[in-house]
Design an enzyme around this catalytic site. Structure first.
Site, PDB file in Angstrom:
ATOM      1  N   HIS A  23      28.699  54.275  50.282  1.00 46.91           N
ATOM      2  CA  HIS A  23      29.267  55.076  51.352  1.00 46.91           C
ATOM      3  C   HIS A  23      30.656  54.546  51.699  1.00 46.91           C
ATOM      4  O   HIS A  23      31.058  53.466  51.236  1.00 46.91           O
ATOM      5  CB  HIS A  23      28.355  55.072  52.591  1.00 46.91           C
TER       6      HIS A  23
HETATM    7  P1  TYD Z   1      23.106  51.269  55.425  1.00 52.00           P
HETATM    8  O1  TYD Z   1      24.380  51.037  56.159  1.00 52.00           O
HETATM    9  O2  TYD Z   1      22.952  52.582  54.711  1.00 52.00           O
HETATM   10  O3  TYD Z   1      22.809  50.072  54.412  1.00 52.00           O
HETATM   11  P2  TYD Z   1      23.610  49.535  53.143  1.00 52.00           P
HETATM   12  O4  TYD Z   1      25.053  49.912  53.285  1.00 52.00           O
HETATM   13  O5  TYD Z   1      23.404  48.059  53.145  1.00 52.00           O
HETATM   14  O6  TYD Z   1      23.010  50.174  51.938  1.00 52.00           O
HETATM   15  O7  TYD Z   1      21.909  51.084  56.460  1.00 52.00           O
HETATM   16  C1  TYD Z   1      20.536  51.112  56.074  1.00 52.00           C
HETATM   17  C2  TYD Z   1      19.745  51.696  57.239  1.00 52.00           C
HETATM   18  O8  TYD Z   1      19.865  50.884  58.399  1.00 52.00           O
HETATM   19  C3  TYD Z   1      20.241  53.102  57.636  1.00 52.00           C
HETATM   20  O9  TYD Z   1      19.103  53.875  58.007  1.00 52.00           O
HETATM   21  C4  TYD Z   1      21.066  52.842  58.872  1.00 52.00           C
HETATM   22  C5  TYD Z   1      20.431  51.618  59.492  1.00 52.00           C
HETATM   23  N1  TYD Z   1      21.394  50.735  60.210  1.00 52.00           N
HETATM   24  C6  TYD Z   1      21.325  50.639  61.586  1.00 52.00           C
HETATM   25  O10 TYD Z   1      20.487  51.295  62.252  1.00 52.00           O
HETATM   26  N2  TYD Z   1      22.215  49.828  62.244  1.00 52.00           N
HETATM   27  C7  TYD Z   1      23.133  49.103  61.570  1.00 52.00           C
HETATM   28  O11 TYD Z   1      23.925  48.346  62.202  1.00 52.00           O
HETATM   29  C8  TYD Z   1      23.206  49.233  60.134  1.00 52.00           C
HETATM   30  C9  TYD Z   1      24.229  48.454  59.341  1.00 52.00           C
HETATM   31  C10 TYD Z   1      22.303  50.048  59.499  1.00 52.00           C
END
Ligand code: TYD
Length: 133
Positions: free
Chosen positions: A49
């Site tokens: 992303h």
């Molecule tokens: P995501 O940012 O998509 O993870 P990565 O970039 O490591 O693959 O986040 C994974 C899940 O956690 C998604 O459902 C959003 C949630 N999340 C939160 O609720 N708060 C946060 O601060 C973060 C970073 C993620």
């Protein structure tokens, strides 16, 4: 373009161990509103992303992992393998994390609270957005 996004984390060692320091104005070009860390990672990559307004600094606490950083025209593969390395993930940078070592712990300092609407999770949408400027 991504080389200047690598920052050196200050470290001070003595007989008791080592302290690693990330400080506002040195390695951190934004105010921190949130900190999170990821650990117990599997072989599955993460990220995929970009953010519209969020700026983040990824600090490798332990282990190693690879980042693919993509601004829509250039892709760079950056390996983090030392706690002395921190990587700035700026706005509109598509980023993926791959090849986590079993012991990897990645701490992220973020400029804002979690807002799902700040994410661009679709790569085609990301490319269209950056090409529109
Ligand atoms: P995501 O940012 O998509 O993870 P990565 O970039 O490591 O693959 O986040 C994974 C899940 O956690 C998604 O459902 C959003 C949630 N999340 C939160 O609720 N708060 C946060 O601060 C973060 C970073 C993620």
């Amino acid at each position: 373009m991504f080389e200047n996004m690598l920052f050196e984390v200050q470290s001070i060692s003595d007989a008791r161990g080592t302290i690693y320091i990330v400080e506002q104005g040195q390695q951190l070009p934004f105010d921190v509103k949130r900190c999170y860390f990821i650990k117990e990672l599997s072989s599955q990559p993460r990220g995929f992303h970009a953010h519209k307004t969020l700026r983040q600094l990824a600090v490798l606490v332990q282990g190693s992992c690879d980042f693919i950083m993509d601004d829509g025209s250039t892709k760079n593969n950056i390996t983090l393998n030392s706690p002395k390395q921190a990587l700035l993930i700026d706005t509109f940078v598509w980023h993926e994390m791959h090849n986590f070592s079993e012991d990897c712990i990645l701490m992220v300092l973020a400029s804002d609270v979690y807002l799902e609407e700040d994410y661009i999770r679709n790569y085609d949408e990301f490319l269209i957005t950056v090409k529109q400027g």
